[in-house]
Design an enzyme around this catalytic site. Sequence first.
Site, PDB file in Angstrom:
ATOM      1  N   ASP A  81      42.662 -35.667  62.478  1.00  0.00           N
ATOM      2  CA  ASP A  81      43.124 -35.000  61.261  1.00  0.00           C
ATOM      3  C   ASP A  81      44.391 -35.635  60.723  1.00  0.00           C
ATOM      4  OD1 ASP A  81      44.524 -33.928  63.550  1.00  0.00           O
ATOM      5  OD2 ASP A  81      45.293 -32.321  62.282  1.00  0.00           O
ATOM      6  N   GLU A 176      45.324 -31.588  65.369  1.00  0.00           N
ATOM      7  CA  GLU A 176      46.600 -31.815  66.042  1.00  0.00           C
ATOM      8  C   GLU A 176      47.765 -31.474  65.126  1.00  0.00           C
ATOM      9  OE1 GLU A 176      50.123 -34.328  67.394  1.00  0.00           O
ATOM     10  OE2 GLU A 176      49.089 -34.229  65.468  1.00  0.00           O
TER      11      GLU A 176
END
Length: 410
Positions: A81, A176
């Site tokens: 991400d 994350e």
Amino acid sequence: MTDTVLDRFLRYVVIDTQSDPSSSTQPTTEKQKDLGRLLVDELLEIGLADAHLDEHGYVYATIPGNSDKPVPVICFCSHMDTAPDFSGTDVKPQIVRNYAGGDIRLVGDSSRVIRVAEHPELSNQIGNDIVTTDGTTLLGADDKAGLAEIMTAARILVDNPDIRHGTIKILFTPDEEVGRGVNKVDLDKLGADFAYTMDGETVGHVDDETFSADGVEISISGVAIHPGFAKDRMENAIKIAGAIIDRLPKDVAPETTEGKQGFIHPVGVTGSMEKASLSFIVRDFTDEGLAQKEAMLETIVKQVMSAYPGSTYHFQVTEQYRNMKTVLDRHPEIVENALEAVHRAGMTPVRGSIRGGTDGSRLSFMGLPCPNIFAGGHAFHSPLEWVSRQDMEKAVATIVELAKIWEERA
């Protein structure tokens, strides 16, 4: 399909994988799985037959060992991400080839300039090929550089059986950037003894220390009444929240601290006359420092609230992650092997601390000790983000050397 680290990186950054802190799903955005599926396809093409994407958005794969002795199973991990801080949609990577020095003006927004004065690491990049955005999005080097490096190293290890190594696990995580990168990871399925995140910045750096981190939520209930009849009766929750923010110590903030100094940082405020909410992140390298800062914050709240006798507050602390050094110091060989790999890859190793956290912070406390190795990116979470091809290639070499060192020293 070409498979140099730069080719892979350019493929990955154009896929929008921004995570969403307001979402309650895992992954927080389905589009992260778009990249996950591509990575699985490429892992299968490399020859890693067990590569797969699970329902929570994690990618798992195994590089089988080829050593004739028992070697600890190590894992390389990066996150898919990109941060919610700036747009990750329609990324247009630009390459400054054979960088000659000087500031880099971004073509999509000429007001955005990567200045050498603000990015001194550029001085070490003369002659390198630097990837930037066009200035309208972030780049995603955090952490698609790490993804590309692990993928490229996996190809090298598979294609060169003369490189002796133990079993190596690959883990790519979602979310994350919103603090949920390992919430649903299956460590039993992963089956690793130790791990490394490829999620750092400057070449040569190996981080064995992070902040310890908490979140603080403060809710305020004021006294709401028609403003025409409010004399000596109204206690406006918005003003109470503002008074709390105004009393925050100026020297305990992200913008005034560095090195091993922690901070108290307001990240959100909402409110009406009746109710208001404040969100903070609190950071320190020690648990004691963290507790002191939280006590300081609550003292400020109590002092402000004393002027509003009809109002109440609720103060909630939530643990986010802890300094991984506590765990890593029990396994010094993990960091020592990484520093040696950096040296063998032709760099001067630097042991460092992160003013932030990685998936490795939480993995370490979940039983998978996990320091952080440089990935080469800079100016994360911003449209000024950049990374050089040569630095990513050095990270690839570090991964390969590290696999060899674990086998040698087993």
